[in-house]
Design a protein around this motif. Structure first.
Motif: not given
Length: 268
Positions: A38-40, A45-46, A101-103
Motif C-alpha cells: 500500500e502506497a499510503g 482506500g476510499q 484505485g482512482a484519483d
C-alpha cells in the motif's frame, strides 16, 4: 474453496483498498504466499473517508475487519510502499493483482485552486475544515451523501449538478432515501454548471445561460473519479499472470470492488 491449488504461488497485490484487501485475503486463504503493498500509511482506500461519517461508518469498520482477516490469514503487509515496474520485476512474483484505485477529478474551473476548495481527503479528518455555507460540486452519490453529512452538522448546503438528475449511481431505494434527506434542507440545483469560484462563492450558469453567484465559505468538489490507468498499465506486463480489480478498472461501488477482488484471488 471449490478449486484446490496445484501449487502455492507468490502473489503480489498492489493497493490496500477493499478490492486489494479482499484479493489478498482470498488468495492467502487458498494457500498462496501473498504480499500486499500500500502506497499510503494505512489500509482501507476510499473507505477511510467514511470513518467520521456516522451513517457510513459501518463501511469503514468493514475495511478494518478485512485488514484483520488478512493479517490472520498470513498476508505480508507493506505500508508506505509504492510499487513501480522495476520494483515488481525485482520481486519477480508469479502473479500480480493490481488494485491501484482512482484519483478525484479536478475540473478546469477558474478558481479551483482556491484554498476554500476541498476534496475527499478532507473527510479523513475528525474535524474537517468546512465553513458554514458549503457548495458541493457534483450530484453523484459521493456529493449527495457528503451534502447530507454536512447538513447534519448544521451547514447550509447547496448541491450543484450539471445534469437533470441526481445520484444516478445509486440504487432506487438509496436514491429515495437521499431524496428524503434532501427535503430536510439540502438545496439541489440541477441543470446548473459551475463556471468559476471566487471569494464570494461559486458562479453558476443555468441551461439558458443565466449566471449568478451562490455564496460559499467552502466548496466541496465531487465531480467524479479517474482510474489510475497509467500506473495500472506500467505493471501489466511484468508477470505472466496479471489481474486488475476495483476502481483502477472503472470507478464503481464497493460490492464490485470486493467481488472483483475475491474472484481474482480465486483465479490464481
Amino acid at each position: 474453496f471449490p478449486y484446490p491449488l496445484t501449487a502455492s504461488k507468490r502473489v503480489l497485490v498492489v493497493g490496500g483498498g477493499p478490492a486489494g484487501m479482499q484479493a489478498a485475503l482470498t488468495a492467502a486463504e487458498r494457500g498462496h504466499n501473498v504480499t500486499l503493498c500500500e502506497a499510503g500509511d494505512r489500509l482501507g482506500g476510499q473507505l477511510n473517508y467514511e470513518e467520521f461519517v456516522p451513517f457510513k461508518k459501518e463501511l469503514y469498520d468493514f475495511s478494518q475487519q478485512l485488514a484483520k482477516r488478512m493479517k490472520k490469514a498470513g498476508v505480508n503487509i507493506l505500508l508506505n510502499t509504492k510499487v513501480t515496474k522495476e520494483w515488481a520485476e525485482e520481486c519477480n512474483p508469479d502473479a500480480i493483482i493490481a488494485a491501484v484505485g482512482a484519483d478525484h477529478i479536478i475540473p478546469a474551473i477558474p478558481g479551483i485552486d482556491n484554498p476554500k476548495v476541498k476534496f475527499l481527503t478532507e473527510l479523513r479528518k475528525s474535524s474537517p475544515d468546512f465553513g458554514k455555507r458549503v457548495v458541493v460540486l457534483g450530484g453523484g452519490l459521493v456529493g449527495c451523501e457528503t451534502a447530507i453529512h454536512l447538513h447534519q452538522q448544521g451547514k447550509d448546503v447547496t448541491v450543484v449538478e450539471m445534469c437533470d438528475d441526481f445520484a444516478v449511481d445509486a440504487t432506487m431505494w438509496h436514491k429515495h432515501a437521499i431524496r428524503i434527506q434532501f427535503k430536510e434542507g439540502v438545496d439541489l440545483q440541477l441543470n446548473t454548471k459551475a463556471v468559476a469560484i471566487n471569494e464570494e462563492g461559486v458562479v453558476v450558469e443555468d441551461k439558458e445561460g443565466n449566471k449568478r453567484t451562490i455564496p460559499a465559505d467552502t466548496v466541496f468538489c465531487a465531480v467524479g473519479m479517474r482510474s489510475r490507468s497509467d500506473e495500472l498499465e506500467s505493471l501489466r506486463y511484468t508477470v505472466p499472470t496479471f489481474f486488475s480489480v476495483g476502481d483502477c478498472n472503472k470507478p464503481g461501488q464497493i460490492f464490485d470492488a470486493v467481488s472483483g477482488g475475491h474472484y481474482a484471488g480465486l483465479n490464481i
